[in-house]
Design an enzyme around this catalytic site. Sequence first.
Site, PDB file in Angstrom:
ATOM      1  CG  ASP A  61      -2.135   0.820   1.092  1.00 25.50           C
ATOM      2  OD1 ASP A  61      -2.303   1.466   0.040  1.00 25.50           O
ATOM      3  OD2 ASP A  61      -2.938   0.869   2.051  1.00 25.50           O
TER       4      ASP A  61
ATOM      5  CG  HIS B  86       0.373   1.793  -9.522  1.00 26.61           C
ATOM      6  ND1 HIS B  86       0.066   1.506  -8.210  1.00 26.61           N
ATOM      7  CD2 HIS B  86      -0.682   2.509  -9.994  1.00 26.61           C
ATOM      8  CE1 HIS B  86      -1.115   2.018  -7.908  1.00 26.61           C
ATOM      9  NE2 HIS B  86      -1.589   2.649  -8.971  1.00 26.61           N
TER      10      HIS B  86
ATOM     11  CG  LEU C 204       9.561 -17.807  -3.070  1.00 27.10           C
ATOM     12  CD1 LEU C 204       9.509 -17.844  -1.532  1.00 27.10           C
ATOM     13  CD2 LEU C 204       9.991 -16.409  -3.506  1.00 27.10           C
TER      14      LEU C 204
END
Length: 228
Positions: free
Chosen positions: A14, A31, A126
């Site tokens: 955020d 972004h 991962l």
Amino acid sequence: MSRSKLKHLAIIMDGNGRWAKQRGLNRTKGHEKGAEIIRDITTYCAKQPNIETVTFYAFSTENWKRPKLEVDFLMRLLDNYLKKELVTYQENNVCFKAIGNMEALSKKLQERIKTTQEATKNNSDLTHILALNYGGRAEITRAVNELIAKGKKEILEEDISTALQTPYSDIDLLIRTSGEERISNFLLWQLSYSEFYFSQTLWPDFTVEELDNIIEDFEQRNRRFGGV
Ligand code: FPP
């Protein structure tokens, strides 16, 4: 007392818009910078022997309410990100998965997601999950309806857990950046016993060093899972 082990990390990224505004830039620049941070954090997580999965909240079912230009930009950014990051996934032995309702995404993006998942499915250091057009309530509702359709008369917790799109493991630690302290419909089922960490840092300023400190803090915590 043994140290808590972090296997599944989830992040609500955020603060992209505020980061850009502080610099007099368009929100899209926030972004763009935010996407770079995802790459840094994923590469770091791939090198940590304990961490098996990292899940990022990239686009919620509510994010469609944003101006069309911003939504279109985010979708393009995502497509470019996956195109560019395939090399990073392969170099770091990272398996990519997407969760959420893909049907609302463009055919091109759906195809990109499918080919990236396919190309990385055997990578094992991962699992990197992006939640896209994702909502926790929608995920649980979909799972329950799937079980009903299969003819289940009585639904157990384990049934729901395995019918979710993220049955891999419960979340050990949730981080949300930018000082907001909310879950925002993220992974509601999987967060039942998670530890939470709220960072004041705006996502584009988040660093591997801060994550390292947060993990150190998490490892000191005494997780009781309802026991004493
Ligand atoms: C919140 O910032 C961030 C999002 C809308 C989701 C995260 C998106 C990215 C990091 C970029 C795209 C992702 C990929 C995978 C390429 P905000 O815009 O709500 O910030 P604000 O609260 O300061 O306005």
